[in-house]
Write a protein that holds these residues in place. Structure first.
Motif, PDB file in Angstrom:
ATOM      1  N   LEU A  14       0.795  -1.233   0.000  1.00 20.27           N
ATOM      2  CA  LEU A  14       0.000   0.000   0.000  1.00 20.27           C
ATOM      3  C   LEU A  14       0.832   1.290   0.000  1.00 20.27           C
ATOM      4  N   PRO A  15       1.952   1.387   0.728  1.00 19.97           N
ATOM      5  CA  PRO A  15       2.728   2.630   0.632  1.00 19.97           C
ATOM      6  C   PRO A  15       3.187   2.947  -0.787  1.00 19.97           C
ATOM      7  N   SER A  61      -2.371   5.349  -7.278  1.00 23.91           N
ATOM      8  CA  SER A  61      -3.076   4.400  -8.148  1.00 23.91           C
ATOM      9  C   SER A  61      -2.715   2.990  -7.737  1.00 23.91           C
ATOM     10  N   GLY A  62      -3.565   2.052  -8.124  1.00 27.34           N
ATOM     11  CA  GLY A  62      -3.290   0.648  -7.868  1.00 27.34           C
ATOM     12  C   GLY A  62      -4.571  -0.142  -7.714  1.00 27.34           C
ATOM     13  N   SER A 111     -13.942  -3.461   4.082  1.00 29.19           N
ATOM     14  CA  SER A 111     -13.669  -2.313   4.947  1.00 29.19           C
ATOM     15  C   SER A 111     -12.477  -1.501   4.456  1.00 29.19           C
ATOM     16  N   LEU A 112     -11.492  -2.166   3.862  1.00 29.49           N
ATOM     17  CA  LEU A 112     -10.323  -1.470   3.342  1.00 29.49           C
ATOM     18  C   LEU A 112     -10.674  -0.588   2.154  1.00 29.49           C
ATOM     19  N   THR A 113     -11.644  -1.006   1.371  1.00 33.82           N
ATOM     20  CA  THR A 113     -11.982  -0.317   0.119  1.00 33.82           C
ATOM     21  C   THR A 113     -12.190   1.182   0.297  1.00 33.82           C
ATOM     22  N   ALA A 124      -9.628   4.289  -1.189  1.00 34.37           N
ATOM     23  CA  ALA A 124     -10.200   4.873  -2.411  1.00 34.37           C
ATOM     24  C   ALA A 124      -9.743   6.317  -2.646  1.00 34.37           C
ATOM     25  N   PRO A 125      -9.606   7.165  -1.605  1.00 29.08           N
ATOM     26  CA  PRO A 125      -9.172   8.545  -1.858  1.00 29.08           C
ATOM     27  C   PRO A 125      -7.790   8.659  -2.488  1.00 29.08           C
ATOM     28  N   PHE A 126      -7.010   7.572  -2.436  1.00 28.23           N
ATOM     29  CA  PHE A 126      -5.664   7.602  -2.999  1.00 28.23           C
ATOM     30  C   PHE A 126      -5.616   6.972  -4.394  1.00 28.23           C
TER      31      PHE A 126
END
Length: 282
Positions: A120-121, A128-129, A162-164, A168-170
């Motif tokens: 994630l970092p 994006s990803g 829950s992670l979604t 999402a803002p990134f």
């Protein structure tokens, strides 16, 4: 995303992971294919100029960090993470040892948690990803003989759902893939560990289940190569689905689960709706 994506795939030494890696390479993408033994990964996937085979035990956070660093060092980014590595402890709940039950959750839940935490970092820095996690219809519908496995997959579903909204803002999206029965290694001795029979009350049902599953191995209707091609197609979308039902049997499981939930919500609707404080506050 650029036209060529960089994929990081776990559990790529056999099973679906091999198909995912080969499909991504065939589509022109770069692939970091991981497994406990990188030589087995390369042998299974096949040598390719855009392939990097890396050691990764998903239960080891240090391995996850090292694999991500190797991916960035070689390709500069990670566009698609496929959390695929998993195993299967099968048996009736009372016969699965506490250690095996924990081991099931350690691999199938904390494995993808470790790898995603490491990736994630990189994706946040890119803004994006796509994080793809291979779940199962057992993550939607529980069943006998699968209590440990279903527990791990239900947990994966809740974690990813829950992670979604958190990421999402990134510009990072998620996708859960729920396969039905595919012709993979899942029911082979390398992937499935059966609980040691210990209680006479379960003995006959255990014998029947193991016999049926052994006969099913190699006869499942789903084609992993077709799922891999579908995954490549979905990963190219601007808005991939939050869940993808993989296989006609998975579609049926989705539909039945949705209907069951509606039936259960309606069965005691008046009682369920009568539980507020009388002053109207919650």
């Amino acid at each position: 995303m650029s036209e060529q994506q960089v994929w990081l795939i776990t559990g790529a030494s056999r099973g679906m992971g091999v198909d995912f890696a080969q499909a991504a390479l065939a589509a022109g993408h770069a692939v970091v294919a991981t497994g406990r033994d990188p030589q087995k990964v390369t042998a299974a996937v096949g040598a390719h100029e855009n392939l990097l085979a890396v050691r990764l035990d998903v239960t080891d956070p240090a391995d996850a960090s090292a694999a991500v660093q190797a991916a960035v060092d070689r390709f500069g980014r990670i566009d698609v993470l496929v959390n695929n590595a998993a195993n299967f402890y099968a048996g009736f709940f009372e016969e699965i040892t506490p250690d095996d039950f924990r081991a099931q959750v350690e691999t199938n839940l904390f494995g993808p948690v470790n790898v995603t935490r490491a990736v994630l970092p990189v994706m946040r820095a890119q803004r994006s990803g796509l994080v793809v996690t291979i779940s199962s219809t057992a993550g939607l519908v529980g069943g006998e003989f699968t209590s440990a496995y279903a527990t791990s997959k239900f947990a994966v579903e809740g974690w990813m759902e829950s992670l979604t909204p958190e990421i999402a803002p990134f510009g990072i999206r998620t996708m859960l893939v729920e396969p039905g029965f595919f012709r993979t290694d899942l029911l082979t001795p390398e992937s499935t560990t059966y609980a040691e029979p210990s209680l006479d009350d379960y003995a006959e049902r255990t014998r029947q289940t193991v016999t049926a599953w052994t006969a099913m191995n190699g006869q499942q209707s789903g084609d992993p190569a077709k799922l891999a091609a579908a995954l490549v197609q979905l990963a190219a979308l601007d808005d991939p689905p939050l869940r993808f039902a993989a296989g006609a049997d998975a579609v049926g499981a989705f539909e039945q689960k949705a209907q069951d939930l509606l039936d259960q919500a309606h069965a005691h609707h008046d009682l369920s709706s009568s539980l507020a404080h009388d002053d109207g506050t919650r």
